[in-house]
Write a protein that holds these residues in place. Structure first.
Motif, PDB file in Angstrom:
ATOM      1  N   GLN A  48    -131.591  58.462  51.403  1.00  0.00           N
ATOM      2  CA  GLN A  48    -130.538  57.893  50.574  1.00  0.00           C
ATOM      3  C   GLN A  48    -130.253  56.430  50.954  1.00  0.00           C
ATOM      4  O   GLN A  48    -130.341  56.045  52.114  1.00  0.00           O
ATOM      5  N   ARG A  49    -129.903  55.650  49.935  1.00  0.00           N
ATOM      6  CA  ARG A  49    -129.509  54.259  50.148  1.00  0.00           C
ATOM      7  C   ARG A  49    -127.995  54.189  50.320  1.00  0.00           C
ATOM      8  O   ARG A  49    -127.245  54.773  49.530  1.00  0.00           O
ATOM      9  N   VAL A  50    -127.554  53.473  51.340  1.00  0.00           N
ATOM     10  CA  VAL A  50    -126.141  53.396  51.686  1.00  0.00           C
ATOM     11  C   VAL A  50    -125.709  51.934  51.731  1.00  0.00           C
ATOM     12  O   VAL A  50    -126.379  51.096  52.349  1.00  0.00           O
ATOM     13  N   LEU A  51    -124.578  51.632  51.091  1.00  0.00           N
ATOM     14  CA  LEU A  51    -124.010  50.287  51.087  1.00  0.00           C
ATOM     15  C   LEU A  51    -122.710  50.294  51.874  1.00  0.00           C
ATOM     16  O   LEU A  51    -121.773  51.032  51.541  1.00  0.00           O
ATOM     17  N   ASP A  52    -122.649  49.468  52.920  1.00  0.00           N
ATOM     18  CA  ASP A  52    -121.435  49.311  53.718  1.00  0.00           C
ATOM     19  C   ASP A  52    -120.734  48.035  53.281  1.00  0.00           C
ATOM     20  O   ASP A  52    -121.245  46.929  53.492  1.00  0.00           O
ATOM     21  N   ARG A  70    -131.183  54.296  54.530  1.00  0.00           N
ATOM     22  CA  ARG A  70    -131.599  52.930  54.202  1.00  0.00           C
ATOM     23  C   ARG A  70    -130.338  52.135  53.878  1.00  0.00           C
ATOM     24  O   ARG A  70    -129.680  52.396  52.877  1.00  0.00           O
ATOM     25  N   CYS A  71    -130.004  51.178  54.717  1.00  0.00           N
ATOM     26  CA  CYS A  71    -128.673  50.575  54.677  1.00  0.00           C
ATOM     27  C   CYS A  71    -128.663  49.109  54.260  1.00  0.00           C
ATOM     28  O   CYS A  71    -129.566  48.345  54.585  1.00  0.00           O
ATOM     29  N   THR A  72    -127.582  48.763  53.574  1.00  0.00           N
ATOM     30  CA  THR A  72    -127.243  47.379  53.266  1.00  0.00           C
ATOM     31  C   THR A  72    -125.803  47.163  53.702  1.00  0.00           C
ATOM     32  O   THR A  72    -124.947  48.023  53.480  1.00  0.00           O
ATOM     33  N   ALA A 114    -124.574  56.223  48.308  1.00  0.00           N
ATOM     34  CA  ALA A 114    -123.266  56.216  48.987  1.00  0.00           C
ATOM     35  C   ALA A 114    -122.783  54.796  49.201  1.00  0.00           C
ATOM     36  O   ALA A 114    -123.571  53.902  49.522  1.00  0.00           O
ATOM     37  N   VAL A 115    -121.494  54.597  49.011  1.00  0.00           N
ATOM     38  CA  VAL A 115    -120.808  53.356  49.373  1.00  0.00           C
ATOM     39  C   VAL A 115    -119.790  53.725  50.440  1.00  0.00           C
ATOM     40  O   VAL A 115    -118.975  54.638  50.252  1.00  0.00           O
ATOM     41  N   ILE A 116    -119.852  53.040  51.574  1.00  0.00           N
ATOM     42  CA  ILE A 116    -118.963  53.331  52.688  1.00  0.00           C
ATOM     43  C   ILE A 116    -118.206  52.074  53.086  1.00  0.00           C
ATOM     44  O   ILE A 116    -118.636  50.957  52.793  1.00  0.00           O
ATOM     45  N   ASN A 117    -117.076  52.248  53.743  1.00  0.00           N
ATOM     46  CA  ASN A 117    -116.329  51.104  54.262  1.00  0.00           C
ATOM     47  C   ASN A 117    -115.336  51.589  55.296  1.00  0.00           C
ATOM     48  O   ASN A 117    -114.951  52.756  55.324  1.00  0.00           O
ATOM     49  N   ARG A 118    -114.908  50.686  56.147  1.00  0.00           N
ATOM     50  CA  ARG A 118    -113.989  51.001  57.253  1.00  0.00           C
ATOM     51  C   ARG A 118    -112.957  49.889  57.366  1.00  0.00           C
ATOM     52  O   ARG A 118    -113.303  48.721  57.474  1.00  0.00           O
ATOM     53  N   CYS A 119    -111.681  50.261  57.261  1.00  0.00           N
ATOM     54  CA  CYS A 119    -110.575  49.285  57.353  1.00  0.00           C
ATOM     55  C   CYS A 119    -110.590  48.268  56.218  1.00  0.00           C
ATOM     56  O   CYS A 119    -110.186  47.118  56.412  1.00  0.00           O
ATOM     57  N   ILE A 120    -111.045  48.662  55.046  1.00  0.00           N
ATOM     58  CA  ILE A 120    -111.168  47.700  53.953  1.00  0.00           C
ATOM     59  C   ILE A 120    -110.181  47.956  52.825  1.00  0.00           C
ATOM     60  O   ILE A 120    -109.654  47.012  52.225  1.00  0.00           O
TER      61      ILE A 120
END
Length: 217
Positions: A48-52, A70-72, A114-120
């Motif tokens: 899976q492709r994941v966007l942070d 696979r990350c961006t 997936a789109v992920i984020n932390r403290c955003i």
């Protein structure tokens, strides 16, 4: 007062040099727990492709890459991205890192599982526009995972990172769990819920963590 991206870049560029020592010390100590959480909610398929989004110095993106995804990683602040790139080069990470406007992403529709984020989430000036943009780049059935500090959800005031006039324009600063869930639902996400991540410890800065999540239909 309209807030420019340049002003926000300047603020986070100023924080970049100390960001890891202030924000990521406890996260590094719990790296395996973070990876377990990512794998649980993104899924077992490591293709899976994941966007942070708001990757900062890259903690979450690199943790996801260690699982095999696979990350961006994108961030508004060039100095944050430069630090992340230096770390990636020294430690053999292949995550694609670049500066980008979170509300106008340079990616095609339906690009990521997936789109992920932390403290955003608390920093969004235009939540409807920005969260809809994140949904645009998600594939159908793609997952949005927003890691929110407990300090922003339990009636405690977030530290002031911006000038007062800017802080007053943050609709989700100290938003309740109910407000956050409604915001995602209003943007068209389904299966919206917020979960306390009890396996992550509490510290003086974040006070623990919650996961706000939704799915693109």
């Amino acid at each position: 007062m309209k807030v420019s991206n340049k002003k926000i870049q300047e603020v986070w560029d100023e924080h970049a040099g100390e960001y890891n020592t202030v924000h990521n010390v406890s996260a590094d100590a719990e790296r395996e727990e973070w990876k377990n959480i990512l794998k649980r909610y993104i899924g077992e398929n490591i293709a899976q492709r994941v966007l942070d989004i708001g990757t900062g110095t890259g903690f979450l993106a690199f943790a996801a890459e260690e699982i095999g995804y696979r990350c961006t990683g994108v961030d508004l602040a060039p100095k944050m991205i430069n630090i992340a790139k230096d770390f990636a080069k020294k430690n053999g990470f292949e995550t694609e890192l670049q500066t980008a406007d979170w509300s106008n992403l340079p990616f095609q529709d339906d690009s990521y599982e997936a789109v992920i984020n932390r403290c955003i989430v608390w920093t969004l000036f235009t939540p409807q526009k920005t969260l809809s943009e994140w949904k645009r780049v998600l594939k159908p059935q793609g997952k949005l995972l927003c890691f929110c500090p407990a300090s922003s959800l339990e009636g405690k005031i977030q530290p002031d990172h911006y000038e007062k006039e800017i802080e007053e324009q943050l609709p989700l600063k100290n938003a309740s769990p109910e407000q956050l869930c409604k915001t995602l639902t209003d943007c068209g996400y389904s299966e919206v819920e917020i979960l306390e991540l009890k396996e992550l410890g509490k510290d003086d800065i974040f006070g623990g963590w919650y996961l706000l999540k939704g799915v693109k239909q």
